[in-house]
Design a protein around this motif. Structure first.
Motif, PDB file in Angstrom:
ATOM      1  N   PHE A  48       0.813  -1.203   0.000  1.00  0.00           N
ATOM      2  CA  PHE A  48       0.000   0.000   0.000  1.00  0.00           C
ATOM      3  C   PHE A  48       0.859   1.272   0.000  1.00  0.00           C
ATOM      4  O   PHE A  48       0.545   2.245  -0.655  1.00  0.00           O
ATOM      5  N   TRP A  49       1.940   1.245   0.753  1.00  0.00           N
ATOM      6  CA  TRP A  49       2.798   2.411   0.951  1.00  0.00           C
ATOM      7  C   TRP A  49       4.015   2.286   0.049  1.00  0.00           C
ATOM      8  O   TRP A  49       5.031   1.715   0.422  1.00  0.00           O
ATOM      9  N   ARG A  50       3.928   2.783  -1.145  1.00  0.00           N
ATOM     10  CA  ARG A  50       4.943   2.583  -2.180  1.00  0.00           C
ATOM     11  C   ARG A  50       6.299   3.164  -1.813  1.00  0.00           C
ATOM     12  O   ARG A  50       7.336   2.563  -2.087  1.00  0.00           O
ATOM     13  N   ASP A  51       6.338   4.331  -1.206  1.00  0.00           N
ATOM     14  CA  ASP A  51       7.606   4.971  -0.863  1.00  0.00           C
ATOM     15  C   ASP A  51       8.137   4.517   0.497  1.00  0.00           C
ATOM     16  O   ASP A  51       9.192   4.987   0.932  1.00  0.00           O
ATOM     17  N   GLY A  52       7.425   3.632   1.140  1.00  0.00           N
ATOM     18  CA  GLY A  52       7.804   3.191   2.480  1.00  0.00           C
ATOM     19  C   GLY A  52       9.157   2.518   2.545  1.00  0.00           C
ATOM     20  O   GLY A  52       9.939   2.763   3.467  1.00  0.00           O
ATOM     21  N   LEU A  53       9.453   1.689   1.569  1.00  0.00           N
ATOM     22  CA  LEU A  53      10.729   0.972   1.585  1.00  0.00           C
ATOM     23  C   LEU A  53      11.901   1.943   1.444  1.00  0.00           C
ATOM     24  O   LEU A  53      12.915   1.796   2.124  1.00  0.00           O
ATOM     25  N   ALA A  54      11.748   2.941   0.602  1.00  0.00           N
ATOM     26  CA  ALA A  54      12.814   3.941   0.437  1.00  0.00           C
ATOM     27  C   ALA A  54      13.011   4.731   1.726  1.00  0.00           C
ATOM     28  O   ALA A  54      14.151   5.005   2.126  1.00  0.00           O
ATOM     29  N   ILE A  55      11.918   5.079   2.391  1.00  0.00           N
ATOM     30  CA  ILE A  55      12.008   5.839   3.644  1.00  0.00           C
ATOM     31  C   ILE A  55      12.662   5.002   4.735  1.00  0.00           C
ATOM     32  O   ILE A  55      13.549   5.480   5.451  1.00  0.00           O
ATOM     33  N   LYS A  58      16.403   4.567   4.075  1.00  0.00           N
ATOM     34  CA  LYS A  58      17.144   5.783   4.454  1.00  0.00           C
ATOM     35  C   LYS A  58      17.294   5.872   5.964  1.00  0.00           C
ATOM     36  O   LYS A  58      18.328   6.301   6.473  1.00  0.00           O
ATOM     37  N   LEU A  59      16.249   5.456   6.688  1.00  0.00           N
ATOM     38  CA  LEU A  59      16.293   5.479   8.145  1.00  0.00           C
ATOM     39  C   LEU A  59      17.412   4.584   8.675  1.00  0.00           C
ATOM     40  O   LEU A  59      18.099   4.935   9.633  1.00  0.00           O
ATOM     41  N   PHE A  60      17.611   3.421   8.040  1.00  0.00           N
ATOM     42  CA  PHE A  60      18.659   2.496   8.465  1.00  0.00           C
ATOM     43  C   PHE A  60      20.007   2.776   7.799  1.00  0.00           C
ATOM     44  O   PHE A  60      20.981   2.092   8.075  1.00  0.00           O
ATOM     45  N   GLU A  64      20.552   1.320  -1.198  1.00  0.00           N
ATOM     46  CA  GLU A  64      19.570   0.751  -2.123  1.00  0.00           C
ATOM     47  C   GLU A  64      18.481   0.012  -1.339  1.00  0.00           C
ATOM     48  O   GLU A  64      18.785  -0.897  -0.573  1.00  0.00           O
ATOM     49  N   PRO A  65      17.215   0.367  -1.512  1.00  0.00           N
ATOM     50  CA  PRO A  65      16.125  -0.303  -0.786  1.00  0.00           C
ATOM     51  C   PRO A  65      16.081  -1.828  -0.964  1.00  0.00           C
ATOM     52  O   PRO A  65      15.800  -2.531   0.011  1.00  0.00           O
ATOM     53  N   PRO A  66      16.346  -2.390  -2.150  1.00  0.00           N
ATOM     54  CA  PRO A  66      16.338  -3.852  -2.256  1.00  0.00           C
ATOM     55  C   PRO A  66      17.373  -4.537  -1.359  1.00  0.00           C
ATOM     56  O   PRO A  66      17.162  -5.660  -0.913  1.00  0.00           O
ATOM     57  N   ASN A  67      18.476  -3.833  -1.069  1.00  0.00           N
ATOM     58  CA  ASN A  67      19.469  -4.402  -0.159  1.00  0.00           C
ATOM     59  C   ASN A  67      18.909  -4.561   1.247  1.00  0.00           C
ATOM     60  O   ASN A  67      19.266  -5.495   1.967  1.00  0.00           O
ATOM     61  N   LEU A  68      18.028  -3.652   1.643  1.00  0.00           N
ATOM     62  CA  LEU A  68      17.388  -3.755   2.952  1.00  0.00           C
ATOM     63  C   LEU A  68      16.500  -4.988   3.013  1.00  0.00           C
ATOM     64  O   LEU A  68      16.508  -5.710   4.010  1.00  0.00           O
ATOM     65  N   ILE A  69      15.768  -5.237   1.939  1.00  0.00           N
ATOM     66  CA  ILE A  69      14.911  -6.428   1.891  1.00  0.00           C
ATOM     67  C   ILE A  69      15.756  -7.687   1.983  1.00  0.00           C
ATOM     68  O   ILE A  69      15.460  -8.604   2.751  1.00  0.00           O
ATOM     69  N   PHE A  70      16.827  -7.749   1.206  1.00  0.00           N
ATOM     70  CA  PHE A  70      17.709  -8.921   1.204  1.00  0.00           C
ATOM     71  C   PHE A  70      18.318  -9.142   2.587  1.00  0.00           C
ATOM     72  O   PHE A  70      18.314 -10.261   3.100  1.00  0.00           O
ATOM     73  N   THR A  71      18.814  -8.088   3.206  1.00  0.00           N
ATOM     74  CA  THR A  71      19.431  -8.208   4.527  1.00  0.00           C
ATOM     75  C   THR A  71      18.409  -8.638   5.576  1.00  0.00           C
ATOM     76  O   THR A  71      18.699  -9.505   6.407  1.00  0.00           O
ATOM     77  N   ALA A  72      17.229  -8.060   5.532  1.00  0.00           N
ATOM     78  CA  ALA A  72      16.188  -8.423   6.496  1.00  0.00           C
ATOM     79  C   ALA A  72      15.772  -9.879   6.321  1.00  0.00           C
ATOM     80  O   ALA A  72      15.595 -10.598   7.317  1.00  0.00           O
TER      81      ALA A  72
END
Length: 113
Positions: A48-55, A58-60, A64-72
């Motif tokens: 639902f929140w499209r820009d959420g991953l980018a935000i 940046k917080l962490f 690159e946002p996909p790197n956050l997904i991979f690490t998580a």
């Protein structure tokens, strides 16, 4: 909304319904379902929140946002494997104890006859 966003929302909600169905039927224990429900709810939120991953990335401090997904995902898999290792070790210990008790009972029965 984009078409991929709508598809993602429907798929994640279907996954959440399937998980709840498995819990109701008793095929998935509640302690294991928590991880699946949380993961699915996170996917629904980011659908639902499209820009959420980018935000959040940046917080962490992730570039690159996909790197956050991979690490998580890697972190969750490692924690889950550790939990399964603990459960398997506990079951192995219980199995050994049961086998010893059965052997003692069998020997006692043979001596009584």
């Amino acid at each position: 909304m984009n078409r991929i966003q709508i598809i993602t929302i429907f798929v994640t909600i279907a996954l959440l319904l399937y998980i709840s169905r498995l819990i109701i039927k008793g095929k998935l224990r509640e302690e294991y379902s928590i991880v699946w429900c949380i993961s699915t709810l996170v996917l629904v939120i980011f659908s639902f929140w499209r820009d959420g991953l980018a935000i959040v990335s940046k917080l962490f401090g992730v570039v690159e946002p996909p790197n956050l997904i991979f690490t998580a995902c890697m972190f969750v898999v490692i924690i889950y494997l550790l939990h399964l290792s603990v459960v398997a070790s506990k079951l192995q210990k219980q199995n050994k104890s049961m086998a010893q008790q059965i052997a003692q009972l069998k020997q006692k029965l043979e001596n009584d006859i």
